[in-house]
Design a protein around this motif. Structure first.
Motif, PDB file in Angstrom:
ATOM      1  N   SER A 134       5.213 -26.269  -4.051  1.00 35.33           N
ATOM      2  CA  SER A 134       3.790 -26.546  -4.265  1.00 35.33           C
ATOM      3  C   SER A 134       3.422 -27.971  -3.859  1.00 35.33           C
ATOM      4  O   SER A 134       2.256 -28.285  -3.669  1.00 35.33           O
ATOM      5  CB  SER A 134       3.411 -26.303  -5.718  1.00 35.33           C
ATOM      6  N   GLN A 135       4.404 -28.842  -3.752  1.00 37.99           N
ATOM      7  CA  GLN A 135       4.130 -30.200  -3.273  1.00 37.99           C
ATOM      8  C   GLN A 135       5.046 -30.514  -2.098  1.00 37.99           C
ATOM      9  O   GLN A 135       6.044 -31.226  -2.233  1.00 37.99           O
ATOM     10  CB  GLN A 135       4.339 -31.204  -4.401  1.00 37.99           C
ATOM     11  N   PRO A 136       4.708 -29.974  -0.936  1.00 40.38           N
ATOM     12  CA  PRO A 136       5.624 -30.118   0.199  1.00 40.38           C
ATOM     13  C   PRO A 136       5.730 -31.533   0.745  1.00 40.38           C
ATOM     14  O   PRO A 136       6.720 -31.869   1.371  1.00 40.38           O
ATOM     15  CB  PRO A 136       5.037 -29.166   1.242  1.00 40.38           C
TER      16      PRO A 136
ATOM     17  N   LYS B 284       2.358 -20.558   5.220  1.00 46.62           N
ATOM     18  CA  LYS B 284       2.364 -19.768   3.986  1.00 46.62           C
ATOM     19  C   LYS B 284       3.805 -19.575   3.538  1.00 46.62           C
ATOM     20  O   LYS B 284       4.694 -19.448   4.374  1.00 46.62           O
ATOM     21  CB  LYS B 284       1.756 -18.381   4.242  1.00 46.62           C
TER      22      LYS B 284
ATOM     23  N   LEU C 255       0.152 -28.173   7.734  1.00 50.09           N
ATOM     24  CA  LEU C 255       0.268 -27.503   6.435  1.00 50.09           C
ATOM     25  C   LEU C 255      -0.792 -26.409   6.276  1.00 50.09           C
ATOM     26  O   LEU C 255      -0.554 -25.409   5.594  1.00 50.09           O
ATOM     27  CB  LEU C 255       0.170 -28.521   5.298  1.00 50.09           C
TER      28      LEU C 255
ATOM     29  N   ARG D 277       9.276 -27.252   3.580  1.00 48.45           N
ATOM     30  CA  ARG D 277       9.044 -27.163   2.129  1.00 48.45           C
ATOM     31  C   ARG D 277       7.889 -26.224   1.814  1.00 48.45           C
ATOM     32  O   ARG D 277       7.929 -25.487   0.837  1.00 48.45           O
ATOM     33  CB  ARG D 277       8.796 -28.557   1.557  1.00 48.45           C
ATOM     34  N   ALA D 278       6.844 -26.267   2.647  1.00 49.45           N
ATOM     35  CA  ALA D 278       5.709 -25.359   2.418  1.00 49.45           C
ATOM     36  C   ALA D 278       6.144 -23.910   2.639  1.00 49.45           C
ATOM     37  O   ALA D 278       5.802 -23.031   1.851  1.00 49.45           O
ATOM     38  CB  ALA D 278       4.548 -25.717   3.346  1.00 49.45           C
TER      39      ALA D 278
ATOM     40  N   PRO E  56       7.794 -31.483   5.611  1.00 47.38           N
ATOM     41  CA  PRO E  56       6.827 -30.807   4.742  1.00 47.38           C
ATOM     42  C   PRO E  56       6.614 -29.359   5.154  1.00 47.38           C
ATOM     43  O   PRO E  56       6.355 -28.494   4.301  1.00 47.38           O
ATOM     44  CB  PRO E  56       5.539 -31.627   4.903  1.00 47.38           C
TER      45      PRO E  56
END
Ligand code: AMP
Ligand code: MG
Length: 425
Positions: free
Chosen positions: A330-332, A20, A16, A324-325, A321
């Motif tokens: 904002s909460q991966p 970006k 993570l 998602r990131a 995750p």
């Protein structure tokens, strides 16, 4: 500097740290489901935009009905009617009521709605007089301008994944288009000289490439756009070339195979040759120990094991995750949930965290895990279908029936008791 042998948590953190969010775009709200907001969103108008009736009944002055009882109702003169979507210029005078429907604007002079249930007016649409049987408080059954959302207030945070409720909020303040992160494009490159593509016959000694399709499904499920590349053999130059070709068109690349210690495991070399920096290799987990993570400039590369089940677990822990990131969330991380181990384990704890395929069902309101008693080996694919998740057996930890264990759920509905067995054919 390449690190070797991270814990699962260290590995997730390291992944993570290198990601970006992709660029943002304007999206028509009707197509925004599953995207992530790229900016904080504010209400341009108050919600509700006017004082409105919350019940069908009569707009009244609460002072007029303070003495009302079922025996001695207060009689009010009815001055017309306001339906939802209508409005009235009338100003309520003492002793007057206006018939009003849910969602209609409250007329001037009124400070309460007497719902039909406390009047005799429900089925008398044309009556000129209404009896009110109970007092009403000031403000009763009225929802005030801005009570739900004030004009100018922040209604949703940047990094929120847009679901049905978020779509409703955005629409109710009049937003037809919203800034979202575009969905990240995730390249998928399967490697292995034994792999045959689906449009070819299967010669002896070869297998069909299934990982690419498994990953296509997982990537879509997690909010990415899968971009399947043609599979490559184990020639390091071919792998390097495939990576170089893919990088300019993807936001991240996932490879499978070739990260272990076999004679033909060329993936790490290929990452290097393609300009990559390898951040770590090997995670204290099984299956999927040789997971590798690299970046080329800013583009991440996820190096998954070739074994299908190992690749699946690597993907759940790191790619999920990661996508998602990249998608701006904002909460991966979706942390594992605690479930009761409902069966004895058929395997022993080892020096690494073990991830076991499990049926996870709801029993008496509680999530209960039944690890599959067979088909746990990394090469077995049939048992991947029909499970609801993986449970984690921490390194060197004996767990027994009745203990709580962590489960990584696969975004499937959990069946009720009795539905889990035997239906996974
Ligand atoms: P590797 O990680 O390259 O050592 O591969 C481990 C095992 O997974 C071997 O049995 C491979 O044949 C198998 N495998 C590798 N890639 C795939 C793939 N794309 N689809 C299905 N099985 C694969
Ligand atoms: Mg291989």
């Amino acid at each position: 500097m390449m690190r070797v042998g991270l814990s699962v948590e260290e590995a997730v953190r390291e992944v993570l740290a290198h990601l970006k969010p992709v660029a943002s775009i304007e999206m028509n709200i009707k197509d925004s489901f599953g995207y992530t907001l790229a900016e904080d969103m504010y209400a341009a108008i108050p919600v509700p935009p006017f004082d409105r009736a919350m019940m069908d009944g009569f707009a009244i002055r609460s002072a007029d009905v303070q003495s009302a009882t079922p025996e001695r109702p207060v009689k009010l003169r009815v001055r017309g009617r306001i339906g939802a979507g209508e409005s009235s210029d009338a100003e309520l005078q003492e002793g007057e009521a206006i018939r009003i429907m849910t969602g209609a604007p409250i007329p001037k002079g009124a400070d309460a709605v007497a719902r039909f249930e406390i009047t005799d007016g429900a089925d008398k649409p044309d009556a000129a007089v209404v009896d009110v049987y109970l007092p009403a408080q000031g403000g009763e059954s009225i929802s005030l301008t801005g009570e739900d959302m004030q004009a100018g207030s922040k209604i949703l945070q940047k990094g929120t994944v847009i679901g049905p409720a978020e779509m409703a909020l955005l629409a109710t303040v009049g937003l037809a288009a919203v800034p979202v992160c575009r969905k990240p494009i995730i390249g998928v490159l399967s490697s292995g000289s034994e792999l045959v593509s689906l449009d070819q016959p299967l010669p002896y000694g070869k297998i069909y490439n299934s990982n690419s399709y498994m990953l296509a499904g997982l990537i879509s499920q997690w909010g990415g756009i899968p971009y399947l590349l043609e599979q490559v053999d184990d020639e390091v130059e071919h792998v390097e070339q495939a990576i170089r070709t893919a990088l300019p068109v993807v936001d991240a690349l996932v490879t499978t195979g070739g990260v272990s210690v076999g004679d033909f495991d060329v993936m790490r070399t290929a990452y290097h040759l393609a300009g990559g920096q390898i951040h770590f290799w090997k995670v204290n987990m099984r299956p999927g120990t040789p997971f590798t993570f690299a970046t080329v400039q800013e583009t991440p590369i996820f190096g998954l094991s070739g074994n299908p089940a190992a690749a699946f677990v690597n993907a759940v822990l790191f790619l999920q995750p990661g996508i998602r990131a990249l998608a701006g969330c904002s909460q991966p991380l979706t942390p594992p949930v605690q479930v009761v181990l409902a069966d004895e384990l058929q395997v022993k704890a080892i020096g690494m965290d073990r991830f076991l395929r499990a049926k996870i069902v709801i029993e008496a309101g509680q999530a209960a895990a039944y690890p599959l008693p067979f088909g746990q080996s990394a090469g077995v694919m049939s048992t991947l279908a029909g499970i609801q998740g993986f449970i984690r057996i921490p390194a060197r930890t004996e767990v027994k029936r009745g203990d709580l264990v962590e489960a990584y759920l696969l975004d499937k509905p959990l069946p009720g008791n009795g539905q889990a067995g035997g239906d996974d054919a």
